[in-house]
Design a protein around this motif. Sequence first.
Motif, PDB file in Angstrom:
ATOM      1  N   LEU A 122       0.861  -1.184   0.000  1.00 21.97           N
ATOM      2  CA  LEU A 122       0.000   0.000   0.000  1.00 21.97           C
ATOM      3  C   LEU A 122       0.896   1.232   0.000  1.00 21.97           C
ATOM      4  CD1 LEU A 122      -2.709  -1.156   2.567  1.00 21.97           C
ATOM      5  CD2 LEU A 122      -2.859  -1.164   0.063  1.00 21.97           C
ATOM      6  N   ILE A 123       1.569   1.418  -1.108  1.00 27.74           N
ATOM      7  CA  ILE A 123       2.610   2.443  -1.203  1.00 27.74           C
ATOM      8  C   ILE A 123       2.059   3.848  -0.989  1.00 27.74           C
ATOM      9  CG2 ILE A 123       2.385   2.644  -3.715  1.00 27.74           C
ATOM     10  CD1 ILE A 123       5.694   2.721  -1.721  1.00 27.74           C
ATOM     11  N   GLU A 124       0.821   4.069  -1.350  1.00 31.11           N
ATOM     12  CA  GLU A 124       0.238   5.408  -1.202  1.00 31.11           C
ATOM     13  C   GLU A 124       0.086   5.805   0.263  1.00 31.11           C
ATOM     14  OE1 GLU A 124      -3.114   2.438  -1.434  1.00 31.11           O
ATOM     15  OE2 GLU A 124      -1.229   2.820  -2.494  1.00 31.11           O
ATOM     16  N   GLU A 125       0.142   4.816   1.180  1.00 28.88           N
ATOM     17  CA  GLU A 125      -0.020   5.102   2.608  1.00 28.88           C
ATOM     18  C   GLU A 125       1.320   5.290   3.327  1.00 28.88           C
ATOM     19  OE1 GLU A 125      -2.473   2.126   4.398  1.00 28.88           O
ATOM     20  OE2 GLU A 125      -4.140   2.433   2.994  1.00 28.88           O
ATOM     21  N   LEU A 126       2.420   5.117   2.636  1.00 29.44           N
ATOM     22  CA  LEU A 126       3.734   5.201   3.264  1.00 29.44           C
ATOM     23  C   LEU A 126       4.007   6.614   3.768  1.00 29.44           C
ATOM     24  CD1 LEU A 126       6.416   3.699   3.868  1.00 29.44           C
ATOM     25  CD2 LEU A 126       7.241   4.537   1.658  1.00 29.44           C
ATOM     26  N   GLN A 127       4.481   6.691   5.023  1.00 29.76           N
ATOM     27  CA  GLN A 127       4.819   7.968   5.642  1.00 29.76           C
ATOM     28  C   GLN A 127       6.313   7.994   5.974  1.00 29.76           C
ATOM     29  OE1 GLN A 127       2.497  10.456   5.910  1.00 29.76           O
ATOM     30  NE2 GLN A 127       1.134   9.008   4.845  1.00 29.76           N
ATOM     31  N   GLU A 128       6.843   9.184   6.193  1.00 31.77           N
ATOM     32  CA  GLU A 128       8.255   9.346   6.510  1.00 31.77           C
ATOM     33  C   GLU A 128       8.616   8.554   7.763  1.00 31.77           C
ATOM     34  OE1 GLU A 128      11.589  12.903   7.097  1.00 31.77           O
ATOM     35  OE2 GLU A 128       9.465  13.389   6.788  1.00 31.77           O
ATOM     36  N   GLY A 129       9.739   7.845   7.698  1.00 26.79           N
ATOM     37  CA  GLY A 129      10.193   7.053   8.831  1.00 26.79           C
ATOM     38  C   GLY A 129       9.614   5.658   8.894  1.00 26.79           C
ATOM     39  N   GLU A 130       8.731   5.309   7.956  1.00 21.70           N
ATOM     40  CA  GLU A 130       8.113   3.980   7.937  1.00 21.70           C
ATOM     41  C   GLU A 130       8.763   3.100   6.865  1.00 21.70           C
ATOM     42  OE1 GLU A 130       3.555   5.232   9.250  1.00 21.70           O
ATOM     43  OE2 GLU A 130       3.998   4.714   7.160  1.00 21.70           O
ATOM     44  N   TYR A 131       8.601   1.797   7.016  1.00 18.32           N
ATOM     45  CA  TYR A 131       9.000   0.855   5.969  1.00 18.32           C
ATOM     46  C   TYR A 131       8.027  -0.310   5.986  1.00 18.32           C
ATOM     47  CZ  TYR A 131      11.344  -1.628   9.852  1.00 18.32           C
ATOM     48  OH  TYR A 131      11.622  -2.256  11.038  1.00 18.32           O
ATOM     49  N   PHE A 132       7.991  -1.082   4.919  1.00 16.62           N
ATOM     50  CA  PHE A 132       7.093  -2.226   4.825  1.00 16.62           C
ATOM     51  C   PHE A 132       7.755  -3.477   5.409  1.00 16.62           C
ATOM     52  CE2 PHE A 132       5.474   0.646   1.558  1.00 16.62           C
ATOM     53  CZ  PHE A 132       4.146   0.682   1.912  1.00 16.62           C
ATOM     54  N   GLY A 133       8.918  -3.828   4.899  1.00 10.85           N
ATOM     55  CA  GLY A 133       9.675  -4.937   5.450  1.00 10.85           C
ATOM     56  C   GLY A 133       9.053  -6.304   5.201  1.00 10.85           C
TER      57      GLY A 133
END
Length: 252
Positions: A122-133
């Motif tokens: 859900l790339i559109e929800e990515l925020q600064e300092g976050e990762y999917f992993g």
Amino acid sequence: MHPTAEWLKNWEAKRELTLAPNDLEKYFTDKEIGEVEIDQINLGEISLPSGKIFVNDPLGEYLAMDKDPYFIETPKGNFPVSASIVKFEDDGDVENLIGCVKIAFTNEKPVRYEEAMKGIELIEELQEGEYFGFAIESGLTTIVDSEAKESFVKFIDEFESKGNDVNLYDDYFNDLFVANAKNNPKYQSEEGDWLNWTIPGTEFKTPIFQAGFGEGVYPAYFGYNEKGEVVSFYIQFIDAELEDSDDDDEWL
């Protein structure tokens, strides 16, 4: 599955947020990061016949259920794998933990590290300092090529079909880890912390190793040169630059 045009558009818009917060190559060139002592060991080679790679927990059904490799492909062939060992002190006891793992495709130092993606996040929800992993439950991690994964999963299925009491780690991998620890004792516990495994019936080499502090969600990154070519691949288990070593969660 290849990412959709819409996903790729969102990824390009969010791409700066996927950058690693650290210079990951320091884990493999330095002997200290901040005040944390580190060292490096060789884990042998990995076979990448297709260049489409998975990172996952090698036990249970996790690997078999993972149908999507990272959409960025690596060079094809056999490449060296190394691990950066972080010396973690807890109540006076020192543990040698695998803090970062690297596959080197060339000798170039990356100028950019971007999180490895499957193209389904859900790339559109990515925020600064976050990762999917990727998630680890057994405490072990493996990197495996798409072509080699089929043989890996087939071996697991055939081994576990021997009976309900069969345990893949206890009845198979444990002896291999212990033997490798005896042959390569540096920074390993008696039970073993890593293994360069050749999948039975194949020539595919696939490393299996302890995941930092164990169970958790960890990021993986591609390293790019100035031309935008993939020159390396990293898994970061421990952020050695964080100063608060008293709180394990702060290191993840």
